[in-house]
Design a protein around this motif. Structure first.
Motif, PDB file in Angstrom:
ATOM      1  N   ALA A 169      -1.202   6.400  -1.421  1.00 54.95           N
ATOM      2  CA  ALA A 169      -0.369   6.364  -2.880  1.00 54.95           C
ATOM      3  C   ALA A 169       1.109   5.322  -2.819  1.00 54.95           C
ATOM      4  O   ALA A 169       1.550   5.419  -3.590  1.00 54.95           O
ATOM      5  N   ARG A 170       1.007   4.976  -1.568  1.00 56.13           N
ATOM      6  CA  ARG A 170       2.375   3.954  -1.324  1.00 56.13           C
ATOM      7  C   ARG A 170       2.255   2.822  -2.469  1.00 56.13           C
ATOM      8  O   ARG A 170       1.344   2.443  -2.816  1.00 56.13           O
ATOM      9  N   ASP A 171       3.460   2.371  -2.713  1.00 55.03           N
ATOM     10  CA  ASP A 171       3.471   1.280  -3.492  1.00 55.03           C
ATOM     11  C   ASP A 171       4.799   0.573  -2.887  1.00 55.03           C
ATOM     12  O   ASP A 171       5.212   0.607  -2.097  1.00 55.03           O
TER      13      ASP A 171
ATOM     14  N   GLN B 232      -0.090  -1.283  -5.533  1.00 58.10           N
ATOM     15  CA  GLN B 232      -0.575  -0.215  -4.665  1.00 58.10           C
ATOM     16  C   GLN B 232      -1.446  -0.700  -3.718  1.00 58.10           C
ATOM     17  O   GLN B 232      -3.031  -0.535  -3.875  1.00 58.10           O
TER      18      GLN B 232
ATOM     19  N   THR C 258       2.845  13.048  -8.849  1.00 55.41           N
ATOM     20  CA  THR C 258       1.737  12.695  -9.616  1.00 55.41           C
ATOM     21  C   THR C 258       1.857  11.032  -9.685  1.00 55.41           C
ATOM     22  O   THR C 258       2.859  10.534 -10.073  1.00 55.41           O
ATOM     23  N   GLN C 259       0.952  10.306  -9.377  1.00 54.05           N
ATOM     24  CA  GLN C 259       0.933   8.895  -9.498  1.00 54.05           C
ATOM     25  C   GLN C 259       0.155   8.497 -10.605  1.00 54.05           C
ATOM     26  O   GLN C 259      -1.018   8.269 -10.752  1.00 54.05           O
TER      27      GLN C 259
ATOM     28  N   LYS D  45      -2.583  12.364  -6.518  1.00 51.15           N
ATOM     29  CA  LYS D  45      -1.113  13.079  -6.380  1.00 51.15           C
ATOM     30  C   LYS D  45      -1.037  13.204  -4.991  1.00 51.15           C
ATOM     31  O   LYS D  45      -1.791  13.384  -4.055  1.00 51.15           O
ATOM     32  N   ASP D  46       0.179  12.666  -4.480  1.00 50.12           N
ATOM     33  CA  ASP D  46       0.720  12.847  -3.017  1.00 50.12           C
ATOM     34  C   ASP D  46       1.859  13.863  -3.383  1.00 50.12           C
ATOM     35  O   ASP D  46       1.804  14.849  -3.841  1.00 50.12           O
TER      36      ASP D  46
END
Length: 176
Positions: free
Chosen positions: A161-163, A92, A117-118, A113-114
């Motif tokens: 929230a990017r992974d 992350q 849900t993360q 949350k983007d």
């Protein structure tokens, strides 16, 4: 409110050809270094996955390894004594200290949350989390387990929230 942190690093990285995500370069360090820097004010830091030469960390491993994120969470939770715990995936790069502060500030179970849900960017009440972890968490869905808890969703900031799951994500990571 003091808190602990559990960082899950044991994923297989299959979509990246089996790469160790924790060791991926990010800026002038690794993804693991980045996530550790985000929670360096935690009273306890538990890293679940293959042990690396990183000092002042509690290392844990699900038994058997490869049992999925819920099994990893259960293994890490066994080492936590704090009342609250941040649970994060190692891949992350968008999270910051502010991300954790916003989640903690709710005073409730909270997830980022983007567009979705993360579940692996959250802060949880440790006792409540322990109550919902099944006796045998191997290969059980993390989302369904965490959905049992009363929680609040905190809106993600752009990029937060990017992974890193695919080769395209890796290219984006190295170009950013």
């Amino acid at each position: 409110m003091t808190y602990a942190a559990i960082i899950l690093t044991g994923g297989r990285g299959e979509r990246l050809g089996g790469v160790d995500k924790a060791a991926l370069s990010y800026r002038d360090a690794t993804l693991l270094d980045h996530v550790l820097s985000v929670v360096d004010d935690a009273s306890e830091i538990v890293v679940v996955g293959p042990e690396k030469a990183v000092p002042d960390i509690i290392w844990a491993r699900e038994d058997p390894p490869g049992g999925g994120p819920l099994a990893g969470l259960a293994a890490g939770l066994a080492h936590v004594t704090a009342d609250w715990v941040a649970v994060l995936a190692v891949d992350q790069p968008g999270i910051t200290k502010d991300t954790i502060a916003r989640l903690r500030h709710t005073g409730r179970n909270a997830v980022l949350k983007d567009d979705r849900t993360q579940w692996l960017i959250g802060v949880w009440n440790t006792a409540e989390l322990r109550r919902v972890i099944p006796e045998d968490p191997r290969d059980r869905p993390l989302r369904k387990t965490l959905q049992q808890l009363d929680l609040v969703e905190v809106s993600a900031l752009p990029g937060e929230a990017r992974d890193v799951d695919t080769p395209a994500d890796l290219d984006t990571l190295h170009s950013g």
